[in-house]
Design a protein around this motif. Structure first.
Motif, mmCIF file in Angstrom:
data_model
loop_
_atom_site.group_PDB
_atom_site.id
_atom_site.type_symbol
_atom_site.label_atom_id
_atom_site.label_comp_id
_atom_site.label_asym_id
_atom_site.label_seq_id
_atom_site.Cartn_x
_atom_site.Cartn_y
_atom_site.Cartn_z
ATOM 1 N N PRO A 1 0.804 -1.237 0.000
ATOM 2 C CA PRO A 1 0.000 0.000 0.000
ATOM 3 C C PRO A 1 0.832 1.281 0.000
ATOM 4 O O PRO A 1 0.428 2.288 -0.592
ATOM 5 N N GLY A 2 1.997 1.261 0.653
ATOM 6 C CA GLY A 2 2.860 2.444 0.641
ATOM 7 C C GLY A 2 3.295 2.811 -0.764
ATOM 8 O O GLY A 2 3.322 3.990 -1.143
ATOM 9 N N HIS A 3 3.622 1.793 -1.583
ATOM 10 C CA HIS A 3 4.001 2.037 -2.985
ATOM 11 C C HIS A 3 2.825 2.660 -3.750
ATOM 12 O O HIS A 3 3.003 3.616 -4.509
ATOM 13 N N ILE A 4 1.646 2.072 -3.567
ATOM 14 C CA ILE A 4 0.467 2.538 -4.311
ATOM 15 C C ILE A 4 0.178 4.001 -3.980
ATOM 16 O O ILE A 4 -0.050 4.826 -4.873
ATOM 17 N N TYR A 5 0.204 4.324 -2.686
ATOM 18 C CA TYR A 5 -0.050 5.699 -2.260
ATOM 19 C C TYR A 5 0.987 6.649 -2.864
ATOM 20 O O TYR A 5 0.659 7.700 -3.416
ATOM 21 N N THR A 6 2.261 6.262 -2.773
ATOM 22 C CA THR A 6 3.349 7.115 -3.252
ATOM 23 C C THR A 6 3.271 7.318 -4.763
ATOM 24 O O THR A 6 3.433 8.433 -5.264
ATOM 25 N N LEU A 7 2.990 6.233 -5.516
ATOM 26 C CA LEU A 7 2.919 6.354 -6.979
ATOM 27 C C LEU A 7 1.690 7.155 -7.412
ATOM 28 O O LEU A 7 1.758 7.920 -8.381
ATOM 29 N N ASN A 8 0.577 7.009 -6.692
ATOM 30 C CA ASN A 8 -0.596 7.840 -6.992
ATOM 31 C C ASN A 8 -0.287 9.313 -6.749
ATOM 32 O O ASN A 8 -0.682 10.185 -7.528
ATOM 33 N N ILE B 1 9.693 16.787 -13.132
ATOM 34 C CA ILE B 1 9.655 16.549 -11.680
ATOM 35 C C ILE B 1 10.249 15.177 -11.377
ATOM 36 O O ILE B 1 9.923 14.187 -12.054
ATOM 37 N N ILE B 2 11.110 15.116 -10.364
ATOM 38 C CA ILE B 2 11.607 13.831 -9.861
ATOM 39 C C ILE B 2 10.997 13.638 -8.474
ATOM 40 O O ILE B 2 11.200 14.470 -7.576
ATOM 41 N N ALA B 3 10.205 12.567 -8.333
ATOM 42 C CA ALA B 3 9.507 12.312 -7.071
ATOM 43 C C ALA B 3 10.277 11.282 -6.250
ATOM 44 O O ALA B 3 10.599 10.204 -6.740
ATOM 45 N N LEU B 4 10.581 11.641 -5.015
ATOM 46 C CA LEU B 4 11.286 10.734 -4.109
ATOM 47 C C LEU B 4 10.322 10.218 -3.052
ATOM 48 O O LEU B 4 9.529 10.980 -2.492
ATOM 49 N N GLY B 5 10.397 8.917 -2.761
ATOM 50 C CA GLY B 5 9.573 8.325 -1.708
ATOM 51 C C GLY B 5 10.037 8.793 -0.338
ATOM 52 O O GLY B 5 11.166 9.261 -0.170
ATOM 53 N N TYR B 6 9.157 8.660 0.653
ATOM 54 C CA TYR B 6 9.460 9.129 2.016
ATOM 55 C C TYR B 6 10.694 8.443 2.603
ATOM 56 O O TYR B 6 11.401 9.010 3.432
ATOM 57 N N ASP B 7 10.969 7.195 2.156
ATOM 58 C CA ASP B 7 12.055 6.427 2.769
ATOM 59 C C ASP B 7 13.296 6.325 1.880
ATOM 60 O O ASP B 7 14.229 5.587 2.185
ATOM 61 N N GLN B 8 13.302 7.059 0.760
ATOM 62 C CA GLN B 8 14.449 6.946 -0.142
ATOM 63 C C GLN B 8 15.628 7.778 0.372
ATOM 64 O O GLN B 8 15.443 8.912 0.818
ATOM 65 N N VAL B 9 16.813 7.188 0.275
ATOM 66 C CA VAL B 9 17.990 7.813 0.881
ATOM 67 C C VAL B 9 18.569 8.959 0.040
ATOM 68 O O VAL B 9 19.395 9.708 0.531
ATOM 69 N N GLN C 1 5.198 12.091 0.832
ATOM 70 C CA GLN C 1 4.924 11.538 2.162
ATOM 71 C C GLN C 1 4.113 10.254 2.002
ATOM 72 O O GLN C 1 3.430 10.062 1.011
ATOM 73 N N SER C 2 4.184 9.376 2.996
ATOM 74 C CA SER C 2 3.357 8.159 2.975
ATOM 75 C C SER C 2 2.557 8.097 4.267
ATOM 76 O O SER C 2 3.079 8.385 5.340
ATOM 77 N N PRO C 3 1.279 7.721 4.183
ATOM 78 C CA PRO C 3 0.484 7.594 5.406
ATOM 79 C C PRO C 3 0.804 6.294 6.135
ATOM 80 O O PRO C 3 0.314 6.033 7.209
ATOM 81 N N ILE C 4 1.646 5.447 5.501
ATOM 82 C CA ILE C 4 1.956 4.136 6.081
ATOM 83 C C ILE C 4 3.475 4.012 6.191
ATOM 84 O O ILE C 4 4.099 3.237 5.482
ATOM 85 N N PRO C 5 4.114 4.810 7.061
ATOM 86 C CA PRO C 5 5.580 4.810 7.096
ATOM 87 C C PRO C 5 6.205 3.483 7.496
ATOM 88 O O PRO C 5 7.362 3.232 7.207
#
Length: 206
Positions: A80-87, A153-161, A184-188
């Motif tokens: 679900p974190g991936h789905i939220y982030t990609l959306n 735009i380059i989108a980075l996930g909440y947990d990407q280093v 941001q992700s609602p499911i960190p």
């Protein structure tokens, strides 16, 4: 202002240019227009100098009319974190291009062998409705892929280093003016590694 059908045609042509495939049938699939309707709309886009005379590639004006977003990751277990982030990434623009890490890069990042090969992970991500194109990354230089895609735009996930500054500096190196968005992700707590670990523990506990 472009109509939604024009955006679909331009987006499809952009993706097909990167894949080096013919766009006509894909446009037909996405729009459900007849051959004549598609030809007429492409002729109109040529007249407006958004599509080249070859009827399958974008002019600079056409390319600039699209907002392309680039996101990347390992995507070993889609959660679900991936789905939220990609959306969230797709909501930033018109076209979402996702780059999956190669197997070697995935091992370096995750300190483990991925469950799925890079080709399988590409196929999984490509099957997601919000993703317009999925590519396998380059091991030696991530900016080769960035240069190929030329996103706005380059989108980075909440947990990407990745550090925003190093991404911006790398873009400058290839003369690309791209913004970096940290999503941001609602499911960190959601991650492929955690899911694999918990699944393994539950199997052992049976």
């Amino acid at each position: 202002m472009l109509e939604s059908s024009q955006k679909v045609i331009l987006s499809t042509m952009y993706v097909c240019q990167i894949e080096n495939t013919e766009p006509f049938e894909k446009i037909k699939e996405k729009t459900m227009f007849s051959d004549e309707e598609i030809k007429s709309k492409i002729d109109e886009l040529i007249k407006n100098q958004l599509v080249n005379e070859d009827k399958k590639s974008l002019t600079e004006l056409g390319r600039n009319s699209l907002r392309v977003v680039l996101a990347g990751g390992v995507f070993d277990i889609i959660h679900p974190g991936h789905i939220y982030t990609l959306n969230a990434a797709k909501a930033l623009g018109d076209v979402l291009v996702v780059v999956v890490a190669t197997d070697n890069t995935a091992i370096k990042m995750k300190k483990r062998q991925p469950l799925h090969s890079q080709e399988q992970r590409k196929e999984l991500v490509n099957s997601l409705s919000m993703v317009d194109l999925c590519l396998i990354g380059q091991e030696d230089d991530i900016f080769k892929t960035v240069n190929n895609v030329r996103p706005q735009i380059i989108a980075l996930g909440y947990d990407q280093v990745h550090q925003e500054k190093s991404i911006i500096d790398g873009c400058k190196r290839i003369n690309l003016d791209a913004a970096v968005a940290r999503l941001q992700s609602p499911i960190p707590d959601s991650s492929s590694s955690k899911i694999q670990k918990e699944y393994g523990e539950s199997i052992h506990g049976i």
